[in-house]
Design an enzyme around this catalytic site. Sequence first.
Site, short mmCIF file in Angstrom:
data_model
loop_
_atom_site.label_atom_id
_atom_site.label_comp_id
_atom_site.label_asym_id
_atom_site.label_seq_id
_atom_site.Cartn_x
_atom_site.Cartn_y
_atom_site.Cartn_z
N PRO A 98 0.82 -1.22 0.00
CA PRO A 98 0.00 0.00 0.00
C PRO A 98 0.86 1.27 0.00
CG PRO A 98 -0.15 -1.16 2.12
CD PRO A 98 0.68 -2.01 1.22
N ASP A 99 0.36 2.34 -0.61
CA ASP A 99 1.07 3.62 -0.52
C ASP A 99 0.66 4.31 0.79
OD1 ASP A 99 -1.44 4.64 -1.01
OD2 ASP A 99 -0.97 5.51 -2.96
N PHE A 100 1.09 5.54 0.99
CA PHE A 100 0.70 6.25 2.21
C PHE A 100 -0.66 6.90 2.07
CE2 PHE A 100 5.07 7.51 4.21
CZ PHE A 100 5.22 6.22 4.63
N ARG A 101 -0.80 7.64 0.95
CA ARG A 101 -1.86 8.65 0.95
C ARG A 101 -3.09 8.34 0.12
NH1 ARG A 101 2.96 11.01 1.47
NH2 ARG A 101 3.26 12.35 3.27
N ASN A 112 11.00 5.04 -2.38
CA ASN A 112 10.53 3.77 -1.84
C ASN A 112 11.60 3.07 -1.02
OD1 ASN A 112 8.19 4.39 -3.05
ND2 ASN A 112 8.42 2.98 -4.76
N ASP A 167 11.20 -0.31 -0.40
CA ASP A 167 10.88 -1.73 -0.57
C ASP A 167 11.93 -2.53 -1.32
OD1 ASP A 167 10.44 -0.96 -3.26
OD2 ASP A 167 8.30 -0.65 -2.91
N HIS A 224 15.04 7.88 0.60
CA HIS A 224 14.55 7.71 1.97
C HIS A 224 15.12 6.44 2.60
CE1 HIS A 224 10.93 10.50 0.91
NE2 HIS A 224 12.06 11.15 1.06
P1 CNA Z 1 2.20 8.73 -1.38
O1 CNA Z 1 2.20 10.05 -0.74
O2 CNA Z 1 1.41 7.64 -0.74
O3 CNA Z 1 1.64 8.97 -2.88
C1 CNA Z 1 1.44 7.92 -3.77
C2 CNA Z 1 0.99 8.52 -5.10
O4 CNA Z 1 0.91 7.49 -6.06
C3 CNA Z 1 -0.39 9.19 -5.05
O5 CNA Z 1 -0.36 10.38 -5.80
C4 CNA Z 1 -1.31 8.14 -5.69
O6 CNA Z 1 -2.40 8.72 -6.36
C5 CNA Z 1 -0.37 7.50 -6.66
N1 CNA Z 1 -0.66 6.11 -6.98
C6 CNA Z 1 -1.02 5.10 -6.14
N2 CNA Z 1 -1.12 3.94 -6.81
C7 CNA Z 1 -0.82 4.24 -8.11
C8 CNA Z 1 -0.74 3.46 -9.29
N3 CNA Z 1 -0.98 2.14 -9.31
N4 CNA Z 1 -0.41 4.09 -10.44
C9 CNA Z 1 -0.16 5.43 -10.46
N5 CNA Z 1 -0.21 6.21 -9.37
C10 CNA Z 1 -0.53 5.61 -8.21
O7 CNA Z 1 3.67 8.18 -1.63
P2 CNA Z 1 5.01 8.99 -1.95
O8 CNA Z 1 5.99 7.99 -2.37
O9 CNA Z 1 4.75 10.16 -2.82
O10 CNA Z 1 5.38 9.55 -0.50
C11 CNA Z 1 6.61 9.50 -0.03
C12 CNA Z 1 6.78 8.45 1.10
C13 CNA Z 1 5.97 7.20 0.94
C14 CNA Z 1 8.17 7.97 1.08
O11 CNA Z 1 8.83 8.39 2.22
C15 CNA Z 1 8.15 6.43 1.04
O12 CNA Z 1 9.13 5.88 1.84
C16 CNA Z 1 6.82 6.09 1.53
N6 CNA Z 1 6.26 4.77 1.18
C17 CNA Z 1 6.98 3.85 0.51
C18 CNA Z 1 6.44 2.62 0.19
C19 CNA Z 1 7.27 1.63 -0.56
O13 CNA Z 1 8.47 1.56 -0.37
N7 CNA Z 1 6.66 0.87 -1.46
C20 CNA Z 1 5.14 2.31 0.58
C21 CNA Z 1 4.40 3.29 1.29
C22 CNA Z 1 4.98 4.50 1.59
#
Ligand code: CNA
Length: 282
Positions: free
Chosen positions: A45-48, A119, A121, A138
Amino acid sequence: VSDDTPTETLRERSLAAVAEHIKSGKARRIVVMTGAGISTAAGIPDFRSPETGLYANLAKLNLPRPEAVFDLPFFRTNPKPFYVLAKDLYPGNFHPTVSHVFISLLAKKGLLHQLFTQNIDCLERAAGIPSELIVEAHGSFATQRCIECRTPYPDDLMREHVSRAQVPRCIRGPTECDGFVKPDIVFFHEALPTLFYDRKDLVDHADLALVLGTSLQVHPFAGLPEYVREGVPRVLFNMERVGSLGSLADDVLELGDCDGGIRKLADELGWSDELEAEWRKL
Ligand code: CNA
């Protein structure tokens, strides 16, 4: 989103024109910037994102606010919520997505100048992108240490603890230190790795910038697209419009899921078969 007004550099604001730009040999230094959105298709899952994002799902951890899970002062008093989350996010449980594999293809073709990822991950490495081309802005789960005395902590013990959502403590032992161990991921208010600052000028050398799956809410990373030189196309692959992307003549917006957008670009490039074959191999 296609806009057939010519830009300074592209025939029009479309992926077809971006592909032509690459095929013409004018884009040899491609800089890619990524966030959690490129890994959601892998099941992380993402954060937001509303409802599916981590912040929406942290209620069960009883945090004062969702961001506290990545806050160092909070971690020092209560590291458990972080480890509950770490168990779900830990590398090894997930496979790289089509978008990760596309970036790896760019590297293979000698076109990737630098990848900046937020990321943690490690899916970039899993996709085979050479480590010297990756800036994990990060940090990552790849290494860990005691938050008090900074003594590194062994990978195998870390894996065991994370798989049980247990909090590891400094290997120097209870009488010597006993601090909590934390992966080398950057928490709020912590400094970014020096590599980020050493490499961020590379954005200025880019002849094409691709921004994928990030809300561009976290600074200083969020400022990177602003370093792209004028007249250099910036292409956004994201569910929503973010930052200043779309405001410049050479910006191309591909709104929707990034794997879908990337597949379209690969198709325009004639790379589809190679992309799918590489992805299936992993
Ligand atoms: P965020 O703030 O959660 O934003 C994610 C963005 O991606 C949003 O604009 C969503 O609309 C968009 N989105 C989600 N799914 C999709 C998709 N399938 N296709 C296209 N767009 C999509 O995450 P950010 O990375 O911008 O924020 C920074 C943080 C999140 C960092 O410090 C990371 O470490 C942290 N994070 C990382 C992971 C990971 O490593 N996979 C997971 C969750 C959070």
